[in-house]
Design an enzyme around this catalytic site. Structure first.
Site, PDB file in Angstrom:
ATOM      1  N   CYS A   1      25.185 -68.116 -62.436  1.00 25.08           N
ATOM      2  CA  CYS A   1      26.606 -68.438 -62.220  1.00 25.08           C
ATOM      3  C   CYS A   1      26.995 -69.756 -62.876  1.00 25.08           C
ATOM      4  CB  CYS A   1      26.905 -68.477 -60.728  1.00 25.08           C
ATOM      5  SG  CYS A   1      25.891 -69.648 -59.786  1.00 25.08           S
TER       6      CYS A   1
ATOM      7  N   GLU B   1      30.275 -68.260 -52.905  1.00 23.75           N
ATOM      8  CA  GLU B   1      29.750 -68.865 -54.131  1.00 23.75           C
ATOM      9  C   GLU B   1      29.777 -67.784 -55.198  1.00 23.75           C
ATOM     10  OE1 GLU B   1      29.365 -71.939 -54.213  1.00 23.75           O
ATOM     11  OE2 GLU B   1      29.274 -72.396 -52.075  1.00 23.75           O
TER      12      GLU B   1
ATOM     13  N   GLY C   1      32.599 -60.299 -53.215  1.00 26.04           N
ATOM     14  CA  GLY C   1      33.157 -61.368 -52.395  1.00 26.04           C
ATOM     15  C   GLY C   1      34.465 -60.958 -51.742  1.00 26.04           C
TER      16      GLY C   1
ATOM     17  N   GLY D   1      27.373 -64.275 -54.974  1.00 21.71           N
ATOM     18  CA  GLY D   1      27.358 -63.066 -55.796  1.00 21.71           C
ATOM     19  C   GLY D   1      28.642 -62.908 -56.583  1.00 21.71           C
ATOM     20  N   SER D   2      29.009 -61.673 -56.849  1.00 19.80           N
ATOM     21  CA  SER D   2      30.157 -61.384 -57.712  1.00 19.80           C
ATOM     22  C   SER D   2      31.467 -61.496 -56.940  1.00 19.80           C
ATOM     23  CB  SER D   2      30.032 -59.974 -58.292  1.00 19.80           C
ATOM     24  OG  SER D   2      30.233 -58.995 -57.271  1.00 19.80           O
TER      25      SER D   2
END
Length: 400
Positions: free
Chosen positions: A172, A134, A117, A112-113
């Site tokens: 992403c 990630e 994170g 995610g963002s």
């Protein structure tokens, strides 16, 4: 419980320990938590789950609440096909994620963002829980001059397909911006314009923006007058349908939000440089990206990109397709994340590599024990220097 299942790796034991065996034995970490995201909600949930299960772990998966239909599908079907004692799906929003992170886990994987994170890392620190992140980034695409018209069109097909045909740039690994020489920029822009018109001839060819919040974030990029003046194609937005036209921008200000934040949408800035080699300096001045793309036949340039830049991956003459290559690890570096999975790398991510060393009672060297004297210290020096000839001569009393 530890079992090799062909995954044990033999390591080299030092000759001085003969006879001995050195092994690396993978063992399950225990109970792992997987946070998947909304843009590839099946793949980004099931792939890490399968790797964690293959490594022998118990898994809890929290699908993104922003893809509610897929989350409900996973919750309904995973218990039908997998042992519910081994895998459990937890539904809910951010508050559920926060509650899950209050517990102790043996590993957490979050996709995610970067902002979320950081919160995951902060929560995990309480229990010293290892985390794989990630995250997104600004993935650059270097476009060299290509002499062949066919090569140019293929390159543009792949750029446009990677940017606009999947998730409308909401991925992403999507191309965030292009770097190109000034003199080649007009040719590239015209090719992009004609190609995107063909690819998005009907509305259903383009994905919608996820929700109103993300739509407004993307619209705000274009609300900057300096950025709006750089638009050379597209730029129209429709809040009612949550759609944004594929948009090409030429040299927006480098200090504008569109060039300092991850775009994650159908806006494509093109930044020009004097020489194609200048693109390397530009890329290294930015945060380390999840992926770097480069369209070139110049082997020297390829070599420099590989050796002078840092990123999760590099793909030459294509874009985003590296994600489906199971033999390659997938993951970021620095601000784009850490920890890698895909194929065997998923197994390794969710395994502890346990070192196992087996010796016999056949040979014993007394020089390893005190009391120390010059002779024993000399023997130890030979061992540490792996000078086994001098060690043997010393043991035979032929050399002091």
């Amino acid at each position: 419980m530890t079992s090799c299942f062909g995954a044990c790796m033999q390591a080299q034991a030092p000759l001085v320990s003969f006879p001995a065996t050195a092994l690396v034995v993978p063992e399950p970490l225990g109970v792992v938590l997987v946070f998947s995201c909304w843009n590839l909600p099946l793949g980004l949930a099931l792939e890490p789950v399968s790797g964690a299960l293959a490594a022998g772990n118990v898994v809890v998966v929290k699908p993104s609440e922003l893809a509610p239909s897929t989350a409900a599908f996973l919750a309904a079907n995973i218990p039908r096909y997998l042992d519910p004692k081994a895998v459990k799906v937890i539904l809910g929003g951010p508050e559920v994620g926060e509650q899950l992170m209050e517990h102790r886990w043996d590993k957490v994987l979050f996709t995610g963002s970067a902002n979320v994170g950081r919160l995951i890392l902060t929560k995990a620190a309480k229990h010293l829980t290892p985390v794989a992140l990630e995250l997104g980034s600004k993935c650059p695409c270097i476009v060299d001059q290509l002499d062949s018209k066919r090569d140019r069109q293929i390159a543009v097909n792949r750029i446009a397909g990677a940017k606009w045909s999947v998730c409308a740039g909401q991925a992403c690994v999507a191309i965030d911006y292009i770097l190109v020489e000034e003199k080649f920029a007009p040719i590239l822009i015209e090719l992009l314009k004609s190609t995107v018109k063909r690819f998005t001839a009907t509305p259903e060819c383009m994905a919608k923006i996820l929700n109103t919040k993300h739509f407004q974030r993307l619209s705000n990029f274009l609300d900057d007058d300096r950025v709006a003046r750089s638009v050379v194609h597209g730029g129209s937005v429709n809040q009612k349908t949550l759609t944004i036209e594929p948009t090409i921008l030429l040299n927006p200000p480098l200090d504008s939000d569109i060039m300092t934040e991850e775009i994650f949408g159908p806006l494509l800035p093109i930044i020009t440089v004097k020489k194609i080699e200048d693109t390397i300096k530009f890329v290294t001045s930015m945060q380390k990206p999840l992926a770097i793309y480069a369209f070139t036949k110049n082997e020297k340039l390829k070599h420099r990109i590989i050796n002078e830049t840092s990123s999760g991956s590099i793909t030459f003459n294509d874009a985003t397709v590296q994600y489906v290559v199971e033999g390659l690890p997938f993951g970021g570096v620095g601000q784009s994340g850490f920890g890698q999975y895909h194929g065997k790398y998923s197994f390794e991510l969710f395994s502890n590599k346990k070192a196992v060393f087996k010796r016999s009672f056949l040979i014993e060297f007394m020089f390893r024990y005190p009391p120390w004297d010059d002779s024993k210290i000399g023997m130890l020096r030979h061992v540490f220097n792996t000078n086994y000839i001098l060690l043997l001569l010393g043991l035979l009393g032929l050399r002091r």
